[in-house]
Scaffold this motif. Structure first.
Motif, PDB file in Angstrom:
ATOM      1  N   UNK A 179      12.865  14.488  -5.585  1.00  0.00           N
ATOM      2  CA  UNK A 179      12.460  13.786  -4.375  1.00  0.00           C
ATOM      3  C   UNK A 179      11.284  14.532  -3.774  1.00  0.00           C
ATOM      4  N   UNK A 180      10.067  14.008  -3.968  1.00  0.00           N
ATOM      5  CA  UNK A 180       8.853  14.694  -3.504  1.00  0.00           C
ATOM      6  C   UNK A 180       7.820  13.657  -3.067  1.00  0.00           C
ATOM      7  N   UNK A 181       7.937  13.129  -1.847  1.00  0.00           N
ATOM      8  CA  UNK A 181       6.957  12.157  -1.363  1.00  0.00           C
ATOM      9  C   UNK A 181       5.552  12.747  -1.277  1.00  0.00           C
ATOM     10  N   UNK A 182       4.567  11.863  -1.209  1.00  0.00           N
ATOM     11  CA  UNK A 182       3.178  12.284  -1.092  1.00  0.00           C
ATOM     12  C   UNK A 182       2.866  12.834   0.294  1.00  0.00           C
ATOM     13  N   UNK A 183       3.636  12.433   1.292  1.00  0.00           N
ATOM     14  CA  UNK A 183       3.405  12.859   2.666  1.00  0.00           C
ATOM     15  C   UNK A 183       4.750  13.066   3.356  1.00  0.00           C
ATOM     16  N   UNK A 184       4.844  14.108   4.171  1.00  0.00           N
ATOM     17  CA  UNK A 184       6.052  14.387   4.954  1.00  0.00           C
ATOM     18  C   UNK A 184       5.623  14.721   6.377  1.00  0.00           C
ATOM     19  N   UNK A 210       0.818  -1.213   0.000  1.00  0.00           N
ATOM     20  CA  UNK A 210       0.000   0.000   0.000  1.00  0.00           C
ATOM     21  C   UNK A 210       0.851   1.263   0.000  1.00  0.00           C
ATOM     22  N   UNK A 211       1.929   1.262   0.789  1.00  0.00           N
ATOM     23  CA  UNK A 211       2.747   2.464   0.908  1.00  0.00           C
ATOM     24  C   UNK A 211       4.148   2.100   1.371  1.00  0.00           C
ATOM     25  N   UNK A 239       3.800   6.981  -1.532  1.00  0.00           N
ATOM     26  CA  UNK A 239       5.131   7.302  -1.022  1.00  0.00           C
ATOM     27  C   UNK A 239       5.002   8.263   0.156  1.00  0.00           C
ATOM     28  N   UNK A 240       5.339   7.773   1.340  1.00  0.00           N
ATOM     29  CA  UNK A 240       5.340   8.600   2.532  1.00  0.00           C
ATOM     30  C   UNK A 240       6.749   8.858   3.019  1.00  0.00           C
ATOM     31  N   UNK A 264       2.661   6.004  11.568  1.00  0.00           N
ATOM     32  CA  UNK A 264       1.205   5.859  11.542  1.00  0.00           C
ATOM     33  C   UNK A 264       0.524   7.109  11.018  1.00  0.00           C
ATOM     34  N   UNK A 265       1.108   8.277  11.260  1.00  0.00           N
ATOM     35  CA  UNK A 265       0.551   9.513  10.687  1.00  0.00           C
ATOM     36  C   UNK A 265       0.593   9.452   9.164  1.00  0.00           C
ATOM     37  N   UNK A 266       1.631   8.831   8.606  1.00  0.00           N
ATOM     38  CA  UNK A 266       1.686   8.621   7.164  1.00  0.00           C
ATOM     39  C   UNK A 266       0.563   7.697   6.704  1.00  0.00           C
ATOM     40  N   UNK A 267       0.316   6.626   7.448  1.00  0.00           N
ATOM     41  CA  UNK A 267      -0.751   5.693   7.087  1.00  0.00           C
ATOM     42  C   UNK A 267      -2.085   6.431   7.013  1.00  0.00           C
ATOM     43  N   UNK A 268      -2.348   7.286   7.993  1.00  0.00           N
ATOM     44  CA  UNK A 268      -3.596   8.046   7.999  1.00  0.00           C
ATOM     45  C   UNK A 268      -3.653   9.016   6.821  1.00  0.00           C
ATOM     46  N   UNK A 269      -2.563   9.769   6.621  1.00  0.00           N
ATOM     47  CA  UNK A 269      -2.561  10.783   5.558  1.00  0.00           C
ATOM     48  C   UNK A 269      -2.684  10.160   4.179  1.00  0.00           C
ATOM     49  N   UNK A 270      -2.092   8.994   4.002  1.00  0.00           N
ATOM     50  CA  UNK A 270      -2.092   8.330   2.697  1.00  0.00           C
ATOM     51  C   UNK A 270      -3.291   7.396   2.509  1.00  0.00           C
TER      52      UNK A 270
END
Length: 274
Positions: free
Chosen positions: A149-154, A11-12, A126-127, A172-178
């Motif tokens: 280099x530009x991930x979907x979430x930082x 997934x990510x 990409x987180x 886990x914040x990445x999991x939520x955001x993505x």
């Protein structure tokens, strides 16, 4: 964020920054810790400065001050142990120095942009997260983006009330955001032990990065100039530390990640979990 039709059970993938995606050797933070402590008359070696790498920078300073050799210096110089006010003072000294320097080390590690492209082609989100505070990331991100280099979430190291590594919160914040859906189908990629612990506590597959990261701590040219036997010894030591932290897989650098992800994809299809 990518809209490619997913073709992967992953997934990510959530990356660390320095030593993983950019800044081969994770050089930007290390010398700044040495310099910040030196401005208070405290000697910190590069090896000591690297020890807590992966933590948020305030926690990193707190950890260094707890080191007996450094704590002893502080006691001798100031007549009392370091307290929260001292941590704040060191952090305030550290921050402008780090902001001024981080852009010099924003170059992508070889293979990083290709790996990110491979992920996007497969519909994998990409987180990313970092021990850097947001003020530092705000300097690093535009320069890294211009280099591809530009991930979907930082997520930055000072953004979450729950704290940073080795807790699972930034991952886990990445999991939520993505909206990744299932932590068992997420992968954490990191060059530090706290970053690997973060991924394990979040329930993810974890890939440790050895040669390009903090555990070796050398520029690419300096590493390549070493005899093969010395590089192998450095790799072995770094891998042992990352494996002890819980890494499921080990790679020299992010350039090798797609091959490992293929193994993880098959493991997921086979019903295995991290």
């Amino acid at each position: 964020m990518t809209t490619t039709t997913p073709s992967s059970p992953i997934a990510a993938v959530i990356f660390d920054w320095a030593g993983t995606l950019v800044d081969f050797g994770s050089l930007a933070p290390t010398q700044i810790f040495v310099d910040a402590f030196a401005s208070f008359g405290i000697e910190v070696t590069l090896a000591q400065a690297r020890g807590p790498m992966g933590l948020s920078k305030r926690d990193h300073i707190r950890s260094l001050l707890a080191e007996p050799a450094i704590a002893g210096q502080w006691q001798a110089r100031f007549g009392q142990p370091a307290d929260e006010a001292d941590i704040d003072a060191l952090y305030q000294r550290f921050m402008p120095m780090q902001i001024a320097k981080v852009g010099e080390y924003s170059q992508p590690i070889a293979g990083a942009t290709t790996t990110l492209g491979w992920l996007r082609q497969r519909g994998i989100k990409v987180g990313s997260c970092s021990g850097y505070p947001r003020q530092v990331m705000d300097v690093l991100l535009p320069q890294a983006a211009r280099a591809g280099i530009a991930p979907d979430c930082v997520i930055a190291g000072d953004e979450l009330p729950a704290g940073g590594r080795p807790g699972p919160y930034m991952a886990l914040a990445n999991v939520l955001a993505l909206a990744a859906g299932d932590v068992r189908r997420c992968v954490k990629v990191d060059d530090t032990a706290p970053g690997i612990e973060e991924g394990r506590r979040a329930g993810m597959w974890c890939v440790g990065v050895s040669l390009s990261g903090n555990e070796v701590g050398l520029e690419a040219a300096a590493l390549q100039a070493l005899p093969a036997s010395e590089r192998a010894a450095l790799r072995s030591t770094a891998e042992a530390r990352l494996r002890a932290a819980g890494a499921h897989y080990l790679i020299d650098s992010v350039a090798e990640l797609p091959a490992v992800l293929a193994h993880i994809e098959q493991a997921i299809r086979d019903g295995l979990h991290p």
